[in-house]
Every structure is written in structure tokens, then in C-alpha cells.
Design an enzyme around this catalytic site. Structure first.
Site, PDB file in Angstrom:
ATOM      1  N   PHE A   5       0.821  -1.211   0.000  1.00  0.00           N
ATOM      2  CA  PHE A   5       0.000   0.000   0.000  1.00  0.00           C
ATOM      3  C   PHE A   5       0.853   1.260   0.000  1.00  0.00           C
ATOM      4  CE2 PHE A   5      -2.598  -3.114   2.339  1.00  0.00           C
ATOM      5  CZ  PHE A   5      -3.844  -2.952   1.758  1.00  0.00           C
ATOM      6  N   THR A  35      -4.205   1.724  -8.822  1.00  0.00           N
ATOM      7  CA  THR A  35      -5.339   2.660  -8.849  1.00  0.00           C
ATOM      8  C   THR A  35      -5.965   2.687 -10.242  1.00  0.00           C
ATOM      9  OG1 THR A  35      -5.852   5.031  -8.833  1.00  0.00           O
ATOM     10  CG2 THR A  35      -3.580   4.460  -9.191  1.00  0.00           C
ATOM     11  N   ASP A  36      -7.253   3.043 -10.293  1.00  0.00           N
ATOM     12  CA  ASP A  36      -7.906   3.202 -11.611  1.00  0.00           C
ATOM     13  C   ASP A  36      -7.315   4.382 -12.381  1.00  0.00           C
ATOM     14  OD1 ASP A  36      -8.965   5.259 -10.041  1.00  0.00           O
ATOM     15  OD2 ASP A  36     -11.064   4.886 -10.615  1.00  0.00           O
ATOM     16  N   GLU A  37      -6.577   5.262 -11.683  1.00  0.00           N
ATOM     17  CA  GLU A  37      -6.053   6.454 -12.368  1.00  0.00           C
ATOM     18  C   GLU A  37      -4.987   6.104 -13.412  1.00  0.00           C
ATOM     19  OE1 GLU A  37      -5.521   9.943  -9.921  1.00  0.00           O
ATOM     20  OE2 GLU A  37      -6.829   9.123  -8.380  1.00  0.00           O
ATOM     21  N   TYR A  81       1.216  11.473 -10.268  1.00  0.00           N
ATOM     22  CA  TYR A  81       0.813  10.359  -9.373  1.00  0.00           C
ATOM     23  C   TYR A  81       0.446   9.125 -10.188  1.00  0.00           C
ATOM     24  CZ  TYR A  81      -2.440   7.494  -6.624  1.00  0.00           C
ATOM     25  OH  TYR A  81      -3.102   6.438  -6.037  1.00  0.00           O
ATOM     26  N   LYS A 131       2.247   5.354 -10.475  1.00  0.00           N
ATOM     27  CA  LYS A 131       1.570   4.091 -10.180  1.00  0.00           C
ATOM     28  C   LYS A 131       1.581   3.165 -11.405  1.00  0.00           C
ATOM     29  CE  LYS A 131      -0.332   3.218  -6.776  1.00  0.00           C
ATOM     30  NZ  LYS A 131       0.132   2.630  -5.479  1.00  0.00           N
TER      31      LYS A 131
END
Ligand code: NAD
Length: 330
Positions: free
Chosen positions: A82, A132-134, A160, A164
Site C-alpha cells: 500500500f 489505482t484506476d487512475e 501520481y 503508479k
């Protein structure tokens, strides 16, 4: 018995996950490795601090020697990563920090796991990357029919999201090059207890209670898909228990809301709960839009529903009310 290494466990999702796992699995041991940045707090885990199944190590995931020592001491067979810099606005100010923590930190952990697990049976191991979905980029507002699947191309648009996405490709490279048993989760926006107050929902609640302006980027039309953190934690648990290695899973609740309507709902609800007429949409302050602000995220979650029989259980409004009550200290 499973020995789990959870990184970033003093943060929002990690702390909810550790509490969930210790409650759900009496045989589990967890070591939480967290650098305790501004976003991490041991108060999030006060209720398990004395539990003999739980240990905390303050360390940075980019520190190779420290990660190697954790593997030697605790011999984890499951890693859930995480630990990250997680706030898009901050990534626009300090992109290098995001590359350092989110990319180099993930590679350092992968390498520690690879070296430690080399002569062990991969059937007992799993490296779960919390993504993440981003990483998929942005969907247009005028095409509500479009959703990202796990096969959608990576198209990150913020530092960001780029950090990721880069970490995801390293995780996949360890799968393909070294045969490491990995999974990647790509979850939508989380809300729930213990979220750091820079994020939209706790920020709105705390500012409203203080009668302070609530900043909304642009016209507030940006749409996010919201999931309660407890549903996210159950999804990660389902992946650890039942997913085939190598698979990627989208996790979401199919609860898409425009920022402006979410904030208005929170204000209306808070106003009624507190009987405070000063809490109203008049507190909303539209500010210059964030550069590169993604218009909409929307996830196709049929893979995890079908493969692992996981389904979100907390209806959005119910989860929001309980989050508001939590922030009121009720
Ligand atoms: P958070 O910012 O609340 O917590 C991050 C934690 O990581 C903190 O405890 C911090 O101290 C720790 N940390 C930061 N840098 C570290 C380092 N170098 N070494 C060790 N620990 C470090 O974040 P969160 O919202 O709980 O998110 C957790 C993960 O889930 C992140 O990887 C994030 O990208 C991902 N995610 C978050 C959301 C969301 O809506 N919050 C959605 C999808 C995915």
C-alpha cells in the site's frame, strides 16, 4: 499460517486492511512497514498495537537494507504494497518524490521478495500491488457507456498516476521475467474511516463543520467512482485467498458521482445532522481547475465479480452517512 508484510499500513486503506485481516483470520501474523510520512499515523492502529500477531517497523520501502532485514526477520509469504505518495495535487508539486516512493519503493520491495523467495515454493507466495484506476487515464463525460477494463491501455495523466502505472509495469515485469506470483489491484476512489483530511470527503466534512470555504476544482463536473474502504479491503482479501497469480483486478462499486453533487450531498446531510444552517452549498468555492484534471473514471468490475464472486456490499449513501458520523465523533 500466513505471514503477511503490509506496507503503508499506517495510512488510510492500509490501516483499514490490517484491522480487517486480523479480525478475519485468527492465524494470520502481520508486520506493518511504514515510514510514517505526514499521511501515516499509528493512532490508526491503536486497537491492535498490543496484539501479538501484529508488529510495526518504521522504515522506508526504498531502503534496500531495511526491506531485506524485514524479509529475513519475518519471512512473509504474502506482501501487500500500500505504501505510496497518494495525493494527486502533491504529485503536481513534487513529482520526483512520487517517482522515488511509488516506483523505486515498489522495485525495492519486489527485489527483496525475489531474493528472499528464490529457494522457496512460489505456490505459497503472493505479491499484491495496490494500484489505482487512475493508471487508465480519463474517460469523456459525454460517454457514460464507456468503462475501463483490465485490458484498457495504461494512459496516466498526472505524475501520481504515471508513478503508479510505472510501478505496475515493474510488477508485471517481475511476473514475466522471474515468474513471481503477483496480482495488481486497480481500485476507484475510496472513502471511509481514518482518511487523511486532504482528500475530498473528509476535507469537505471538516471544512463545513468549521464553516470554512470548500474548494471545488472548476465547475465540479469531474466524476469519480466511489467505493467504501471496507469493500476494498474485502476485495483484496478475496484476491489473496482465491485469485490466480498474475492476474489484474479492477475494484469499484459502480457509484459514479460528480464532485459537485457529492459535496452538495455531504453539506445537506451535515446541515440536517447538526441542525446548523451555516452549513450549506454557499460554502462551496469554485477554484481554478487542476492542470490535467481527469474528467471521469469508470470501472468495469465484472472480472472480480465473476472470477472471485466479490461484490461491493456497502450502498454509497449508507457508507457516506457512517463516514460523516465517524467524522462527527458519533
Ligand atoms: P495514504 O496516503 O493514506 O497512506 C500511505 C501510507 O504510506 C502512509 O501511512 C505513509 O506513511 C506510507 N508511506 C509513504 N511513503 C512511504 C515509504 N517511502 N515507505 C514506507 N511507507 C510509506 O494512502 P491511501 O489512500 O491509504 O492509499 C494506499 C494505497 O492505495 C496507495 O498505493 C494508493 O495509490 C492506493 N489507492 C488509493 C486510493 C484512494 O482512494 N485513497 C484508490 C486507489 C488506490
Amino acid at each position: 499460517m500466513t505471514a503477511m508484510l503490509a506496507t503503508g499500513g499506517a495510512g488510510f486503506i492500509g490501516s483499514n486492511f490490517i484491522l480487517h485481516e486480523l479480525a478475519a483470520h485468527p492465524d494470520l501474523r502481520i508486520v506493518n512497514v511504514d515510514a510514517l510520512t505526514y499521511a501515516g499515523s499509528l493512532a490508526n492502529l491503536a486497537s491492535v498495537a498490543q496484539d501479538p500477531r501484529y508488529a510495526f517497523i518504521q522504515a522506508d520501502i526504498t531502503n534496500q537494507a531495511a526491506m531485506s532485514a524485514v524479509f529475513t526477520q519475518y519471512n512473509p509469504n504474502v506482501v501487500v504494497n500500500f505504501a505510496a505518495e497518494s495525493h494527486v495535487d502533491r504529485s503536481i508539486q513534487t513529482p520526483e518524490l512520487f517517482a522515488h516512493t511509488n516506483v523505486l519503493g515498489t522495485v525495492t520491495l519486489l527485489e527483496a521478495a525475489r531474493q528472499h523467495w528464490t529457494h522457496q515454493d512460489p505456490a505459497h507466495h503472493r505479491f499484491i500491488q495496490i494500484s489505482t484506476d487512475e493508471v487508465y487515464g480519463s474517460l469523456p463525460l459525454d460517454r457514460p457507456d464507456l468503462l475501463f477494463t483490465e485490458k484498457s491501455p495504461l494512459a496516466p495523466r498526472s505524475p501520481y498516476a504515471a508513478s503508479k502505472a510505472s510501478a505496475d509495469t515493474f510488477v508485471l515485469s517481475y511476473r514475466d521475467t522471474y515468474g513471481m506470483p503477483v496480482n495488481i489491484t486497480r481500485c476507484s476512489n475510496n472513502y471511509g474511516p481514518r482518511q487523511y483530511p486532504e482528500k475530498l470527503i473528509p476535507l469537505t466534512i471538516s471544512r463545513a463543520l468549521a464553516h470554512q470555504p470548500i474548494p471545488i476544482y472548476g465547475d465540479g463536473s469531474n466524476v469519480r467512482d466511489w467505493i467504501h474502504v471496507h469493500d476494498h479491503c474485502r476485495a483484496i482479501d478475496a484476491i489473496i485467498q482465491n485469485a490466480l497469480p498474475g492476474e489484474i483486478y479492477n475494484i469499484g462499486a459502480r457509484e459514479e458521482h460528480a464532485n459537485i453533487s457529492l459535496v452538495t450531498t455531504i453539506l445537506d446531510t451535515l446541515s440536517k445532522l447538526t441542525n446548523d444552517p451555516e452549513i450549506s452549498p454557499r460554502l462551496i468555492a469554485h477554484v481554478t481547475d487542476r492542470p490535467g484534471h481527469d474528467a471521469r473514471y469508470g470501472l468495469d468490475i465484472s472480472k472480480i465479480q465473476h472470477d472471485l464472486d466479490w461484490h461491493p456490499q456497502i450502498p454509497f449513501y449508507q457508507g457516506l452517512i457512517s463516514t460523516i458520523y465517524g467524522n462527527l465523533g458519533a
